[in-house]
Each structure stands twice: as structure tokens, then as C-alpha cells.
Design a protein around this motif. Sequence first.
Motif, PDB file in Angstrom:
ATOM      1  N   PRO A   1       3.518  -3.342   2.070  1.00 52.36           N
ATOM      2  CA  PRO A   1       2.747  -3.953   0.980  1.00 52.36           C
ATOM      3  C   PRO A   1       3.563  -4.906   0.123  1.00 52.36           C
ATOM      4  O   PRO A   1       4.569  -4.514  -0.472  1.00 52.36           O
ATOM      5  CB  PRO A   1       2.278  -2.742   0.165  1.00 52.36           C
ATOM      6  N   LEU A   2       3.144  -6.188   0.098  1.00 50.26           N
ATOM      7  CA  LEU A   2       3.734  -7.191  -0.793  1.00 50.26           C
ATOM      8  C   LEU A   2       5.259  -7.115  -0.792  1.00 50.26           C
ATOM      9  O   LEU A   2       5.912  -7.005  -1.827  1.00 50.26           O
ATOM     10  CB  LEU A   2       3.178  -7.007  -2.206  1.00 50.26           C
ATOM     11  N   TRP A   3       5.843  -7.219   0.402  1.00 53.89           N
ATOM     12  CA  TRP A   3       7.281  -7.024   0.564  1.00 53.89           C
ATOM     13  C   TRP A   3       8.056  -8.171  -0.065  1.00 53.89           C
ATOM     14  O   TRP A   3       7.758  -9.353   0.151  1.00 53.89           O
ATOM     15  CB  TRP A   3       7.617  -6.906   2.047  1.00 53.89           C
ATOM     16  N   ASN A   4       9.097  -7.846  -0.836  1.00 51.16           N
ATOM     17  CA  ASN A   4       9.836  -8.842  -1.614  1.00 51.16           C
ATOM     18  C   ASN A   4      11.202  -9.171  -1.033  1.00 51.16           C
ATOM     19  O   ASN A   4      12.014  -9.823  -1.686  1.00 51.16           O
ATOM     20  CB  ASN A   4      10.007  -8.362  -3.072  1.00 51.16           C
ATOM     21  N   LYS A   5      11.480  -8.704   0.170  1.00 53.99           N
ATOM     22  CA  LYS A   5      12.749  -9.038   0.812  1.00 53.99           C
ATOM     23  C   LYS A   5      12.476  -9.828   2.094  1.00 53.99           C
ATOM     24  O   LYS A   5      11.528  -9.516   2.819  1.00 53.99           O
ATOM     25  CB  LYS A   5      13.542  -7.774   1.175  1.00 53.99           C
ATOM     26  N   PRO A   6      13.298 -10.826   2.385  1.00 54.40           N
ATOM     27  CA  PRO A   6      13.129 -11.517   3.657  1.00 54.40           C
ATOM     28  C   PRO A   6      13.447 -10.565   4.811  1.00 54.40           C
ATOM     29  O   PRO A   6      14.332  -9.716   4.700  1.00 54.40           O
ATOM     30  CB  PRO A   6      14.171 -12.645   3.587  1.00 54.40           C
ATOM     31  N   ALA A   7      12.709 -10.684   5.899  1.00 57.14           N
ATOM     32  CA  ALA A   7      13.074  -9.924   7.097  1.00 57.14           C
ATOM     33  C   ALA A   7      14.457 -10.387   7.530  1.00 57.14           C
ATOM     34  O   ALA A   7      14.792 -11.562   7.436  1.00 57.14           O
ATOM     35  CB  ALA A   7      12.055 -10.170   8.200  1.00 57.14           C
ATOM     36  N   SER A   8      15.279  -9.464   7.993  1.00 57.16           N
ATOM     37  CA  SER A   8      16.672  -9.815   8.266  1.00 57.16           C
ATOM     38  C   SER A   8      16.814 -10.741   9.466  1.00 57.16           C
ATOM     39  O   SER A   8      17.766 -11.511   9.557  1.00 57.16           O
ATOM     40  CB  SER A   8      17.500  -8.549   8.493  1.00 57.16           C
ATOM     41  N   GLY A   9      15.885 -10.677  10.396  1.00 59.37           N
ATOM     42  CA  GLY A   9      15.985 -11.535  11.581  1.00 59.37           C
ATOM     43  C   GLY A   9      17.020 -11.056  12.579  1.00 59.37           C
ATOM     44  O   GLY A   9      17.358 -11.780  13.532  1.00 59.37           O
ATOM     45  N   ALA A  10      17.534  -9.839  12.393  1.00 60.71           N
ATOM     46  CA  ALA A  10      18.571  -9.318  13.283  1.00 60.71           C
ATOM     47  C   ALA A  10      17.984  -8.950  14.648  1.00 60.71           C
ATOM     48  O   ALA A  10      16.786  -8.728  14.796  1.00 60.71           O
ATOM     49  CB  ALA A  10      19.222  -8.091  12.657  1.00 60.71           C
ATOM     50  N   THR A  11      18.853  -8.914  15.641  1.00 64.72           N
ATOM     51  CA  THR A  11      18.490  -8.418  16.955  1.00 64.72           C
ATOM     52  C   THR A  11      18.981  -6.984  17.067  1.00 64.72           C
ATOM     53  O   THR A  11      20.145  -6.704  16.803  1.00 64.72           O
ATOM     54  CB  THR A  11      19.129  -9.278  18.070  1.00 64.72           C
ATOM     55  N   TYR A  12      18.083  -6.073  17.459  1.00 63.24           N
ATOM     56  CA  TYR A  12      18.412  -4.657  17.458  1.00 63.24           C
ATOM     57  C   TYR A  12      18.491  -4.098  18.879  1.00 63.24           C
ATOM     58  O   TYR A  12      17.754  -4.511  19.768  1.00 63.24           O
ATOM     59  CB  TYR A  12      17.356  -3.867  16.684  1.00 63.24           C
ATOM     60  N   GLN A  13      19.390  -3.151  19.027  1.00 64.74           N
ATOM     61  CA  GLN A  13      19.423  -2.328  20.235  1.00 64.74           C
ATOM     62  C   GLN A  13      18.753  -1.004  19.879  1.00 64.74           C
ATOM     63  O   GLN A  13      19.133  -0.358  18.905  1.00 64.74           O
ATOM     64  CB  GLN A  13      20.867  -2.070  20.684  1.00 64.74           C
ATOM     65  N   THR A  14      17.773  -0.595  20.666  1.00 68.56           N
ATOM     66  CA  THR A  14      17.031   0.606  20.314  1.00 68.56           C
ATOM     67  C   THR A  14      17.254   1.727  21.319  1.00 68.56           C
ATOM     68  O   THR A  14      17.672   1.508  22.452  1.00 68.56           O
ATOM     69  CB  THR A  14      15.518   0.311  20.235  1.00 68.56           C
ATOM     70  N   TYR A  15      16.957   2.915  20.867  1.00 67.68           N
ATOM     71  CA  TYR A  15      17.014   4.115  21.704  1.00 67.68           C
ATOM     72  C   TYR A  15      15.937   3.978  22.777  1.00 67.68           C
ATOM     73  O   TYR A  15      14.765   3.770  22.488  1.00 67.68           O
ATOM     74  CB  TYR A  15      16.729   5.331  20.824  1.00 67.68           C
ATOM     75  N   ASP A  16      16.326   4.059  24.046  1.00 69.67           N
ATOM     76  CA  ASP A  16      15.344   3.926  25.122  1.00 69.67           C
ATOM     77  C   ASP A  16      15.729   4.810  26.299  1.00 69.67           C
ATOM     78  O   ASP A  16      16.577   5.703  26.172  1.00 69.67           O
ATOM     79  CB  ASP A  16      15.202   2.458  25.555  1.00 69.67           C
ATOM     80  N   SER A  17      15.129   4.576  27.446  1.00 69.60           N
ATOM     81  CA  SER A  17      15.335   5.444  28.606  1.00 69.60           C
ATOM     82  C   SER A  17      16.760   5.388  29.138  1.00 69.60           C
ATOM     83  O   SER A  17      17.178   6.267  29.896  1.00 69.60           O
ATOM     84  CB  SER A  17      14.351   5.083  29.721  1.00 69.60           C
ATOM     85  N   THR A  18      17.526   4.381  28.760  1.00 71.42           N
ATOM     86  CA  THR A  18      18.929   4.344  29.182  1.00 71.42           C
ATOM     87  C   THR A  18      19.762   5.360  28.407  1.00 71.42           C
ATOM     88  O   THR A  18      20.852   5.708  28.827  1.00 71.42           O
ATOM     89  CB  THR A  18      19.527   2.937  28.978  1.00 71.42           C
ATOM     90  N   ILE A  19      19.225   5.829  27.271  1.00 72.38           N
ATOM     91  CA  ILE A  19      19.915   6.820  26.441  1.00 72.38           C
ATOM     92  C   ILE A  19      19.465   8.227  26.797  1.00 72.38           C
ATOM     93  O   ILE A  19      20.246   9.173  26.800  1.00 72.38           O
ATOM     94  CB  ILE A  19      19.652   6.546  24.944  1.00 72.38           C
TER      95      ILE A  19
END
Length: 264
Positions: free
Chosen positions: A64-82
Motif C-alpha cells: 500500500p502506497l509504498w514510499n521506497k523505490p524498488a531496489s531493482g536487485a537480481t535475486y537468487q532464490t531457494y529452489d529445487s537445486t537447494i
Amino acid sequence: MKTASVALLAAVIVAAMIGGSSIAVAQTSIDGSRHDLATGTGDNNEICVYCHTPHGSETTVEAPLWNKPASGATYQTYDSTISTTLDGAVLGVGSVSIACLSCHDGTQAMDTVINGPGRDNFTPGGARIGSLGGTGEIDDPTGNPNTPLNPVANIGTDLTNDHPIGILYGGFDTGSGVSDPDFVTPATASINTVTQWWVDTAEVGAQVGVREKTDMILYRRDNGGTFQPFVECASCHDPHNPVNGTFLRIANDNSDVCLACHVK
């Protein structure tokens, strides 16, 4: 006289109960919590401004009405390789988790906001305000940069060692409505004409079948053209309620947070 004494005693007891209730409410307030980034900054003590703004908000973030810019980072996520037991679909980082990570991935200053506190502080590209140091921590108001008041949980952009987010809850099948037997079947309801899901918890006073802040909230995401319930950061955490220290929706005594969803 006896009646008057009893009445007076009753009044004292009621006053004490009300006072105790007020204290309990104050303890659950964001004011003074680790999410109170106005502490010690001198920015008119505007707590809400570090996350929310009434105008000109970040529209790419599902909060809701977010006041911070999205960081735009690239993330590595937990997936089937983990984990070889992972059987739920995994999407890229999105939904409300982007809002959480705009502070907690360590890629931008905690006080980087779109609209600063006070009048005439609209800055479309973001702004540095307050007395934030370079370590992701709010400085001591006395000027000592080595005495942090609110140390920030910086989990970085590598999320492979964190609880999965952007993951379909328990291999949920919207066709059959049946989830993996290793998971508690989520509750569902049409809220504002939109299907929503959550996991009911056994909090005192909570209502079964009614979505509440002490339930584990599941977030709608488009999975190949079908909206399904996904686990996100705010499934387990309520950023506005510090009563459990780490903003957990319920206390994790006896692993209650884990067992709210996982059948073990």
C-alpha cells in the motif's frame, strides 16, 4: 460506608485493568520498534513515511502506497537445486516481498524514500534523509556513528539460504483445491470479489475461516495464467506488530510458526 468502599475498590481495579490494557497495546505498536526509523533522526518523528506515502507512491511494488523505490536487485532464490523435496512452483521475487527486500537486501540506504517527511519534500528519484550511516544502521542521535539504535537485518540478494518466498503453497492445486498432505490445507474466501487464501492459526480469540493478522497470509500470484496462493515474506511476518520481536505473526514457541503450515 461499606458499599462506598466496595465501589471505590471496584473503581481502582477497573482503572488498573484499563491501564494494563493500554500498556499492552503500546507494546505492540510500531512506535519505538525496530521498524520505527524516525527514532533519533529529527525528521518530525514521522514513522510511517519510511514505508508509506499518501501521494506519488512506487506503483511497481505490491504494497500500500509504498514510499521506497524498488531496489531493482537480481535475486537468487531457494529452489529445487537447494532441496530435492521441493514440489511447489517457484516464481521470481515479486509481490509484497519486493517491499520487504527494498529495505532488507542491503542494496539501498534504509532512509532512501520517494517523499521525505514534512512539506515540499517530494523527490521522484528518492532522497537521503535522516542520519543514516553507511552500515545500514540508524546512528546514535548524539553523533556517535558506531552506536546503532536499530540494527537492520541485511539478508542480501542471495536468498538460497532463507525460507523460500515466491513459492506455491504446498503444491496447491486450484483445480482440486487439495494441498500436499505435508501442509495444512489453507482457508479460502472471496474478499472484495477476489479469491484469497491463508492458513488459520490457533491464536487465542482468533476466528476460524476469517482472515486475520495472526493468520499466515498467502498472496495471490499469476502462475501461468492461474492465480494461486504463494508464500512471501509477509506470510510469516507482520511489519506493523513487533510483539514477537522479529515481527512474526505469532510467537514461535514450540515451533508454532513452522507448524502452522507444515504437518510434522
